[in-house]
Write a protein that holds these residues in place. Structure first.
Motif, PDB file in Angstrom:
ATOM      1  N   ARG A  45     108.144  39.709  66.121  1.00 37.41           N
ATOM      2  CA  ARG A  45     107.242  38.535  66.398  1.00 37.41           C
ATOM      3  C   ARG A  45     106.003  38.865  66.764  1.00 37.41           C
ATOM      4  NH1 ARG A  45     109.113  33.168  68.059  1.00 37.41           N
ATOM      5  NH2 ARG A  45     110.794  32.733  66.681  1.00 37.41           N
ATOM      6  N   VAL A  46     105.613  39.657  67.633  1.00 41.32           N
ATOM      7  CA  VAL A  46     104.553  40.154  68.234  1.00 41.32           C
ATOM      8  C   VAL A  46     103.677  40.736  66.856  1.00 41.32           C
ATOM      9  CG1 VAL A  46     103.167  41.699  69.750  1.00 41.32           C
ATOM     10  CG2 VAL A  46     105.149  40.443  70.472  1.00 41.32           C
ATOM     11  N   ARG A  47     104.432  41.569  66.138  1.00 47.72           N
ATOM     12  CA  ARG A  47     103.661  42.037  65.088  1.00 47.72           C
ATOM     13  C   ARG A  47     103.023  40.873  64.061  1.00 47.72           C
ATOM     14  NH1 ARG A  47     107.454  47.402  63.693  1.00 47.72           N
ATOM     15  NH2 ARG A  47     106.257  48.785  65.134  1.00 47.72           N
ATOM     16  N   ASN A  48     104.146  39.903  63.767  1.00 44.97           N
ATOM     17  CA  ASN A  48     103.638  38.767  63.168  1.00 44.97           C
ATOM     18  C   ASN A  48     102.681  37.922  63.498  1.00 44.97           C
ATOM     19  OD1 ASN A  48     105.359  39.242  60.769  1.00 44.97           O
ATOM     20  ND2 ASN A  48     107.067  38.318  61.700  1.00 44.97           N
ATOM     21  N   ILE A  49     102.566  37.881  64.821  1.00 37.21           N
ATOM     22  CA  ILE A  49     101.732  37.151  65.450  1.00 37.21           C
ATOM     23  C   ILE A  49     100.096  37.565  65.643  1.00 37.21           C
ATOM     24  CG2 ILE A  49     100.722  36.008  67.850  1.00 37.21           C
ATOM     25  CD1 ILE A  49     103.857  35.724  68.465  1.00 37.21           C
ATOM     26  N   LEU A  69     108.346  33.421  62.121  1.00 32.70           N
ATOM     27  CA  LEU A  69     108.091  34.668  62.902  1.00 32.70           C
ATOM     28  C   LEU A  69     108.897  36.004  63.005  1.00 32.70           C
ATOM     29  CD1 LEU A  69     105.762  33.108  65.859  1.00 32.70           C
ATOM     30  CD2 LEU A  69     104.877  34.347  63.757  1.00 32.70           C
ATOM     31  N   ASP A  70     110.211  35.560  62.615  1.00 29.80           N
ATOM     32  CA  ASP A  70     111.317  36.616  62.889  1.00 29.80           C
ATOM     33  C   ASP A  70     111.386  37.419  61.554  1.00 29.80           C
ATOM     34  OD1 ASP A  70     111.773  36.107  65.432  1.00 29.80           O
ATOM     35  OD2 ASP A  70     113.002  34.528  64.952  1.00 29.80           O
ATOM     36  N   GLY A  71     110.649  36.818  60.397  1.00 28.31           N
ATOM     37  CA  GLY A  71     110.774  37.443  59.063  1.00 28.31           C
ATOM     38  C   GLY A  71     109.529  38.432  58.631  1.00 28.31           C
ATOM     39  N   ASP A  72     109.528  38.773  57.546  1.00 27.36           N
ATOM     40  CA  ASP A  72     108.076  39.456  57.199  1.00 27.36           C
ATOM     41  C   ASP A  72     107.012  38.214  56.740  1.00 27.36           C
ATOM     42  OD1 ASP A  72     106.135  41.034  56.164  1.00 27.36           O
ATOM     43  OD2 ASP A  72     107.471  42.352  54.859  1.00 27.36           O
ATOM     44  N   ALA A  76     106.330  36.966  52.933  1.00 24.83           N
ATOM     45  CA  ALA A  76     107.135  35.817  52.622  1.00 24.83           C
ATOM     46  C   ALA A  76     106.372  34.844  51.782  1.00 24.83           C
ATOM     47  CB  ALA A  76     107.486  34.974  53.766  1.00 24.83           C
ATOM     48  N   PRO A  77     106.971  33.882  50.717  1.00 25.53           N
ATOM     49  CA  PRO A  77     106.279  33.156  49.983  1.00 25.53           C
ATOM     50  C   PRO A  77     105.572  32.039  50.770  1.00 25.53           C
ATOM     51  CG  PRO A  77     108.780  33.084  49.347  1.00 25.53           C
ATOM     52  CD  PRO A  77     108.366  34.277  50.596  1.00 25.53           C
ATOM     53  N   PRO A  78     104.406  31.611  50.591  1.00 27.91           N
ATOM     54  CA  PRO A  78     103.916  30.646  51.438  1.00 27.91           C
ATOM     55  C   PRO A  78     104.187  29.181  51.244  1.00 27.91           C
ATOM     56  CG  PRO A  78     102.276  31.257  49.712  1.00 27.91           C
ATOM     57  CD  PRO A  78     103.601  32.172  49.594  1.00 27.91           C
ATOM     58  N   ALA A  79     104.622  28.599  52.544  1.00 28.63           N
ATOM     59  CA  ALA A  79     105.154  27.081  52.436  1.00 28.63           C
ATOM     60  C   ALA A  79     103.889  26.356  52.311  1.00 28.63           C
ATOM     61  CB  ALA A  79     106.102  26.779  53.409  1.00 28.63           C
ATOM     62  N   PRO A  80     103.827  25.166  51.680  1.00 29.62           N
ATOM     63  CA  PRO A  80     102.729  24.319  51.597  1.00 29.62           C
ATOM     64  C   PRO A  80     102.107  23.833  52.765  1.00 29.62           C
ATOM     65  CG  PRO A  80     104.464  23.821  49.802  1.00 29.62           C
ATOM     66  CD  PRO A  80     104.928  24.566  50.996  1.00 29.62           C
ATOM     67  N   ALA A  81     103.077  23.651  53.963  1.00 27.71           N
ATOM     68  CA  ALA A  81     102.578  23.181  55.047  1.00 27.71           C
ATOM     69  C   ALA A  81     101.799  24.209  55.770  1.00 27.71           C
ATOM     70  CB  ALA A  81     103.776  22.706  56.103  1.00 27.71           C
ATOM     71  N   LYS A  82     102.373  25.280  55.703  1.00 29.65           N
ATOM     72  CA  LYS A  82     102.032  26.688  56.424  1.00 29.65           C
ATOM     73  C   LYS A  82     100.353  26.840  55.693  1.00 29.65           C
ATOM     74  CE  LYS A  82     105.723  27.040  58.527  1.00 29.65           C
ATOM     75  NZ  LYS A  82     106.003  25.560  58.826  1.00 29.65           N
ATOM     76  N   LEU A  83     100.278  26.560  54.204  1.00 33.54           N
ATOM     77  CA  LEU A  83      99.290  26.907  53.742  1.00 33.54           C
ATOM     78  C   LEU A  83      97.880  25.659  54.230  1.00 33.54           C
ATOM     79  CD1 LEU A  83     100.092  27.568  50.064  1.00 33.54           C
ATOM     80  CD2 LEU A  83      99.072  29.203  51.649  1.00 33.54           C
ATOM     81  N   ALA A  84      98.400  24.507  54.388  1.00 34.53           N
ATOM     82  CA  ALA A  84      97.584  23.676  54.889  1.00 34.53           C
ATOM     83  C   ALA A  84      97.226  24.011  56.467  1.00 34.53           C
ATOM     84  CB  ALA A  84      98.264  22.212  55.044  1.00 34.53           C
TER      85      ALA A  84
END
Length: 124
Positions: A45-49, A69-72, A76-84
């Motif tokens: 999580r800290v690495r991802n943050i 945050l618990d994955g890579d 990871a493929p980007p989700a539309p909401a995250k891209l926004a």
């Protein structure tokens, strides 16, 4: 693991870890001596943050990525909401850069004018 161990393993400061915890992005428990203790999941999580913050997101922005945050995050493929969220942050950064560029250009102009006014004039 304790906060110093987590910070060292993740390549961030202990202050950053405390800040991430205060923002609700990671959690810890307290040992009998009062020290923070983080589980193994906190390292990823800290690495991802840290990755997302280095990419220009704020901790508020990172909050939109909690379930990721618990994955890579970087693979990871980007989700539309995250891209926004990322696009919105990019717009803010571009606006700030444009504003700073205008200020820089104005200051440069003022300096040129001041330097030109202070040059000795030759009489002919």
């Amino acid at each position: 693991m304790r906060i110093g161990e987590l910070a060292h393993a993740a390549g961030v400061s202990t202050r950053a870890v405390r800040h991430y915890e205060q923002a609700g992005l990671i959690t810890s428990t307290r040992a009998h001596n009062g020290y923070r203790v983080f589980d193994a999941r906190a390292l990823r999580r800290v690495r991802n943050i840290s990755f997302l913050v280095a990419a220009g997101l704020t901790l508020d922005d990172v909050g939109h990525f909690l379930e990721c945050l618990d994955g890579d995050v970087s693979a990871a493929p980007p989700a539309p909401a995250k891209l926004a969220v990322a696009r919105a942050r990019l717009r803010v950064l571009e606006e700030r850069i444009a504003a700073q560029t205008r200020v820089r250009d104005r200051l440069a102009e003022v300096l040129r004018e001041a330097e030109a006014a202070s040059r000795p004039r030759h009489s002919r």
